[in-house]
Design an enzyme around this catalytic site. Structure first.
Site, PDB file in Angstrom:
ATOM      1  N   ARG A 106      -1.809 -13.801  -8.313  1.00  0.00           N
ATOM      2  CA  ARG A 106      -1.575 -14.145  -6.904  1.00  0.00           C
ATOM      3  C   ARG A 106      -2.357 -13.200  -6.003  1.00  0.00           C
ATOM      4  O   ARG A 106      -2.831 -12.154  -6.459  1.00  0.00           O
ATOM      5  CB  ARG A 106      -0.084 -14.143  -6.563  1.00  0.00           C
ATOM      6  CG  ARG A 106       0.630 -12.887  -6.943  1.00  0.00           C
ATOM      7  CD  ARG A 106       2.105 -12.914  -6.511  1.00  0.00           C
ATOM      8  NE  ARG A 106       2.795 -11.741  -7.033  1.00  0.00           N
ATOM      9  CZ  ARG A 106       3.566 -11.739  -8.108  1.00  0.00           C
ATOM     10  NH1 ARG A 106       3.805 -12.848  -8.788  1.00  0.00           N
ATOM     11  NH2 ARG A 106       4.130 -10.622  -8.532  1.00  0.00           N
TER      12      ARG A 106
ATOM     13  N   SER B 177       1.316  -2.651   1.765  1.00  0.00           N
ATOM     14  CA  SER B 177       1.359  -3.936   2.473  1.00  0.00           C
ATOM     15  C   SER B 177       2.481  -3.962   3.504  1.00  0.00           C
ATOM     16  O   SER B 177       3.392  -3.114   3.474  1.00  0.00           O
ATOM     17  CB  SER B 177       1.571  -5.074   1.465  1.00  0.00           C
ATOM     18  OG  SER B 177       2.923  -5.104   1.059  1.00  0.00           O
TER      19      SER B 177
ATOM     20  N   ASP C  11      -2.431  -2.938  -8.540  1.00  0.00           N
ATOM     21  CA  ASP C  11      -1.044  -3.222  -8.902  1.00  0.00           C
ATOM     22  C   ASP C  11      -0.712  -2.643 -10.282  1.00  0.00           C
ATOM     23  O   ASP C  11      -1.588  -2.514 -11.133  1.00  0.00           O
ATOM     24  CB  ASP C  11      -0.830  -4.742  -8.898  1.00  0.00           C
ATOM     25  CG  ASP C  11       0.646  -5.105  -8.884  1.00  0.00           C
ATOM     26  OD1 ASP C  11       1.487  -4.233  -8.567  1.00  0.00           O
ATOM     27  OD2 ASP C  11       0.970  -6.271  -9.189  1.00  0.00           O
TER      28      ASP C  11
ATOM     29  N   HIS D   6       2.577   6.110  -9.110  1.00  0.00           N
ATOM     30  CA  HIS D   6       1.773   6.123  -7.873  1.00  0.00           C
ATOM     31  C   HIS D   6       0.812   7.327  -7.879  1.00  0.00           C
ATOM     32  O   HIS D   6      -0.323   7.215  -7.434  1.00  0.00           O
ATOM     33  CB  HIS D   6       2.679   6.178  -6.645  1.00  0.00           C
ATOM     34  CG  HIS D   6       3.490   4.918  -6.462  1.00  0.00           C
ATOM     35  ND1 HIS D   6       2.942   3.663  -6.519  1.00  0.00           N
ATOM     36  CD2 HIS D   6       4.820   4.729  -6.214  1.00  0.00           C
ATOM     37  CE1 HIS D   6       3.892   2.757  -6.322  1.00  0.00           C
ATOM     38  NE2 HIS D   6       5.036   3.374  -6.141  1.00  0.00           N
TER      39      HIS D   6
ATOM     40  N   ARG E 125      10.717  -1.759   0.061  1.00  0.00           N
ATOM     41  CA  ARG E 125      11.039  -0.904  -1.092  1.00  0.00           C
ATOM     42  C   ARG E 125      12.077   0.164  -0.697  1.00  0.00           C
ATOM     43  O   ARG E 125      12.246   0.455   0.493  1.00  0.00           O
ATOM     44  CB  ARG E 125       9.771  -0.230  -1.603  1.00  0.00           C
ATOM     45  CG  ARG E 125       8.812  -1.272  -2.135  1.00  0.00           C
ATOM     46  CD  ARG E 125       7.630  -0.678  -2.845  1.00  0.00           C
ATOM     47  NE  ARG E 125       6.845  -1.766  -3.379  1.00  0.00           N
ATOM     48  CZ  ARG E 125       6.063  -1.702  -4.437  1.00  0.00           C
ATOM     49  NH1 ARG E 125       5.917  -0.570  -5.079  1.00  0.00           N
ATOM     50  NH2 ARG E 125       5.390  -2.745  -4.860  1.00  0.00           N
TER      51      ARG E 125
ATOM     52  N   LEU F 180     -20.890   4.694   1.237  1.00  0.00           N
ATOM     53  CA  LEU F 180     -19.868   3.680   0.935  1.00  0.00           C
ATOM     54  C   LEU F 180     -18.967   3.517   2.157  1.00  0.00           C
ATOM     55  O   LEU F 180     -18.559   4.508   2.763  1.00  0.00           O
ATOM     56  CB  LEU F 180     -19.004   4.151  -0.256  1.00  0.00           C
ATOM     57  CG  LEU F 180     -17.782   3.291  -0.583  1.00  0.00           C
ATOM     58  CD1 LEU F 180     -18.210   1.962  -1.218  1.00  0.00           C
ATOM     59  CD2 LEU F 180     -16.835   4.007  -1.540  1.00  0.00           C
TER      60      LEU F 180
ATOM     61  N   ARG G 241       8.871   5.958 -11.046  1.00  0.00           N
ATOM     62  CA  ARG G 241       7.778   5.167 -10.443  1.00  0.00           C
ATOM     63  C   ARG G 241       6.787   6.051  -9.678  1.00  0.00           C
ATOM     64  O   ARG G 241       5.602   5.777  -9.623  1.00  0.00           O
ATOM     65  CB  ARG G 241       8.371   4.119  -9.482  1.00  0.00           C
ATOM     66  CG  ARG G 241       9.155   3.022 -10.173  1.00  0.00           C
ATOM     67  CD  ARG G 241       9.811   2.102  -9.143  1.00  0.00           C
ATOM     68  NE  ARG G 241       8.829   1.476  -8.264  1.00  0.00           N
ATOM     69  CZ  ARG G 241       8.141   0.385  -8.592  1.00  0.00           C
ATOM     70  NH1 ARG G 241       8.321  -0.191  -9.756  1.00  0.00           N
ATOM     71  NH2 ARG G 241       7.268  -0.121  -7.745  1.00  0.00           N
TER      72      ARG G 241
END
Ligand code: FPP
Length: 246
Positions: free
Chosen positions: A197, A68, A23, A40, A74, A134, A36
């Site tokens: 949260r 999500s 976040d 990202h 958005r 991984l 923005r």
């Protein structure tokens, strides 16, 4: 020659599965008076650094929250940009992921993505399926409630079709219906950008995860901050609801 950093904690206190809520991309960009999108893009670089650090530490599973079920709220421009980034990431990084012996797995409902992205995701997962350094789970169109609801529906269908008896439903059977089937639960959940949260991430799987939250914004995340989280994790007493031995 790669020189690995000394690990300031013992190998047996390493988490086997780290999950990250990445976040703060937007805030990182805002602080710099940048769009923005640039946040990202910087977030992708942080993801690449983090994957390398996780492999260097010898942690076998990493799960990251990239998009999500709520992120569709958005603005279209931001969603489109995230999709472009995902496409670019898959195109430019797939070979490198494969060379790093990383197995890619997508958790979430892929049908919401364009046909091109779905094909790319399928191809990436197939190509890397036998890799062992991984397991990288990327959560895309993922929501914990959606995952649990889908699992409940699948189980109800099995009962209706008489493939499963009601009395045989237990936590193991339920977990087999989740996207993370066969993957151990996260030992450590990291959240960047300071919010306290869990944002609908891995709701079932984090029942006993240790949580570590940092104010560092995701684009600034790196191996040193990961090491801080791991060091702190190593000092925690995990009781899983039991009591500590005297
Ligand atoms: C949270 O920042 C981040 C996301 C919603 C997306 C995470 C995406 C990346 C790290 C890059 C994309 C990765 C892939 C694999 C496509 P935010 O926008 O919620 O930041 P804010 O809370 O500061 O506004």
């Amino acid at each position: 020659m790669t020189v690995k950093k000394a690990i300031p904690y013992s190998k047996d206190r390493l988490p086997k599965h780290v999950a990250i809520i990445m976040d703060g991309n937007g805030r990182w960009a805002n602080k710099r008076m940048l769009p923005r999108q640039i946040g990202h893009k910087a977030g992708i670089e942080a993801l690449k650094r983090t994957i390398e650090a996780v492999i260097d530490l010898g942690i076998p599973v990493l799960t990251v929250y990239a998009f999500s079920t709520e992120n569709w709220k958005r603005p279209d421009t931001e969603i489109n940009y995230l999709m472009t980034l995902l496409h670019e990431y898959l195109s430019s990084e797939l070979l490198s992921l494969h060379e790093q012996n990383i197995k890619l797995r997508i958790i979430g409902d892929g049908v919401a993505f364009s046909a091109r992205i779905q094909e790319e995701l399928t191809m990436a997962c197939e190509m890397t399926t036998n890799n062992t350094a991984l397991l990288l789970n990327i959560a895309l169109n993922y929501g914990g409630r959606m995952e649990i609801t889908t699992a409940a529906r699948n189980i109800a269908e099995k009962v209706l079709r008489e493939e499963l008896r009601l009395e045989d439903i237990n936590e193991d059977i339920f977990a087999q219906q989740l996207f993370t089937e066969g993957v151990p639960d996260p030992d450590l959940l990291i959240r960047t950008a300071g919010d306290m949260r869990v944002s609908n991430f891995l709701l079932w799987q984090i029942a006993y995860s240790e949580i570590w939250i940092t104010d560092v914004l995701w684009p600034d995340f790196n191996g040193d901050i990961l090491a801080q989280a791991i060091e702190d994790y190593g000092k925690r007493d995990r009781k899983f609801g039991g009591a500590l031995e005297q």
